[in-house]
Design an enzyme around this catalytic site. Structure first.
Site, short mmCIF file in Angstrom:
data_model
loop_
_atom_site.label_atom_id
_atom_site.label_comp_id
_atom_site.label_asym_id
_atom_site.label_seq_id
_atom_site.Cartn_x
_atom_site.Cartn_y
_atom_site.Cartn_z
N VAL A 1 -11.78 3.24 14.00
CA VAL A 1 -13.07 3.83 14.39
C VAL A 1 -14.20 2.82 14.18
CG1 VAL A 1 -14.75 5.66 13.90
CG2 VAL A 1 -12.30 6.20 13.96
N TYR B 1 0.84 -1.20 0.00
CA TYR B 1 0.00 0.00 0.00
C TYR B 1 0.88 1.25 0.00
CZ TYR B 1 -3.76 3.18 1.55
OH TYR B 1 -4.66 4.21 1.66
N ASP B 2 1.81 1.33 0.97
CA ASP B 2 2.62 2.55 1.14
C ASP B 2 3.45 2.84 -0.12
OD1 ASP B 2 1.66 1.95 3.63
OD2 ASP B 2 3.58 2.04 4.67
#
Ligand SMILES: NC(=O)c1ccc[n+]([C@@H]2O[C@H](COP(=O)([O-])OP(=O)(O)OC[C@H]3O[C@@H](n4cnc5c(N)ncnc54)[C@H](O)[C@@H]3O)[C@@H](O)[C@H]2O)c1
Length: 343
Positions: free
Chosen positions: A194, A151-152
């Protein structure tokens, strides 16, 4: 908003059936534009856009951005990419392909159409940062061979491609570095902090804290984020970014868990687990550039945003059969196996 035909744009949103993409589409349609949502439904769902079916200015196309796309448009928002570690680590090769081949295909389309293109980049390009808060001129500290690298590094390479198309072909680009964003339509099983905390709290299960909970994060409410993306796309051509879009208010993970418990009335308590590999200790955007060049800053307080998000998950969990984790096949094109009607 009713628009005259010549001020209405045809806008492509890749990843439009996902969390951020679906909110962006709502905003663009409300502004009177015509939107083509391009998505392979890997992590997105038709449910996120089902309220738009029948809208004459909205169209959905099931397509994988790792393959070329031939459509007409005036603007492109490139959001297609799984964003949560559970999803992007499921098939890491496909994640890199989505970022890199996806960027090449969308940049190629923008070049052919001579249109503006915005990239949804990420704070993950800073890796495990040595400076706080992170400014856009910080080059980051990224592990190139770790489990998050698909991803990064994929997103870092996509930024490189955007800037090279700009330098080499004069393409009008915009690069947004998005920090942790939350709100309604987050996937309930994507492992993001979250959504994890809220779902566990609403089920009265213990909230899982990785590490001792002293690591910090900043949380941006989705409406603020979308406002930032639209302002960036509409900004003068000489402002291309990269620009941080996020909320600079920092909270420890423990503080977040306590807020969620207070707002849901959960009886589940907390449980501690070891930190995953390469988990950054701290992440907070410096948004001076966005304030100065876009006149943008987030407005939504964490409590207010959490209340709206909890309300969404409460109603989603009340209909469990309608919302399932995407079925992902390692090594294969990550098209969901769950029929549309069930998602
Ligand atoms: N949500 C955040 O906090 C956050 C933070 C930083 C960056 N971002 C970036 O914003 C974008 C949207 O993130 P999100 O939170 O909405 O994630 P999401 O997973 O909800 O949405 C991503 C969408 O892209 C689609 N997609 C994935 N691979 C695809 C492919 N090969 N072809 C076509 N569609 C594909 C998925 O089906 C999904 O609808 C991503 O590029 C992500 O990297 C998000």
């Amino acid at each position: 908003m009713a628009r005259l035909y010549d001020s209405r744009k045809r806008i492509v949103v890749t990843g439009g059936a996902g969390f951020l993409g679906s909110h962006l589409i709502d905003r663009l349609l409300a502004d009177g534009h015509e939107v083509l949502c391009v998505d392979n439904l890997f992590t997105g769902t038709k449910r996120n856009i089902e309220h738009l079916s029948g809208q004459p200015l909205f169209e959905f196309m099931r397509h994988d951005v790792t393959f070329p796309l031939y459509v007409e448009a005036d603007e492109i928002y490139n959001l297609a990419c799984p964003a949560s570690p559970i999803h992007y680590q499921h098939d890491p090769v496909q994640t890199t392909k989505t970022s890199v081949h996806g960027a090449i295909n969308m940049l190629g389309l923008a070049k052919r159409l001579k249109c503006r293109i915005l990239q949804a980049s990420t704070s993950e390009v800073y890796g495990d940062p040595e400076v706080h808060p992170q400014r856009e001129d910080y080059w980051g500290k990224v592990n190139p061979i770790g489990v998050r690298s698909c991803y990064d590094e994929g997103k870092r390479c996509a930024e490189t491609l955007f800037f090279d198309y700009h330098r080499q072909n004069g393409l009008e680009i915009k690069v947004a570095r998005i920090f942790n964003t939350y709100g309604p339509r987050m996937h309930p099983a994507d492992g993001r902090v979250v959504s994890n905390f809220i779902v566990q709290a609403l089920k009265n299960e213990p909230i899982t804290i990785y590490g001792d909970g002293s690591q910090t994060r900043s949380f941006c409410y989705v409406d603020d984020l979308i406002d930032g993306l639209v302002k960036l796309m509409d900004s003068p051509a000489d402002f291309i970014g990269p620009v941080n879009i996020g909320n600079p208010n920092e909270f420890t993970i423990r503080e977040l868990a306590e807020k969620v418990i207070a707002l849901t009335g959960s009886k589940g308590g907390l449980v501690m687990e070891p930190l995953p590999q390469d988990d950054p200790r701290q992440r907070r955007p410096d948004i001076t550039l966005a304030r100065d060049r876009l006149g943008w800053a987030p407005k939504t307080q964490l409590d207010e945003g959490l209340k709206a998000t909890i309300g969404y998950f409460r109603s989603t969990l009340a209909q469990p059969s309608r919302r399932r984790a995407p079925a992902m096949r390692a090594g294969a094109a990550p098209v969901s196996l769950v029929p549309f009607s069930a998602r």
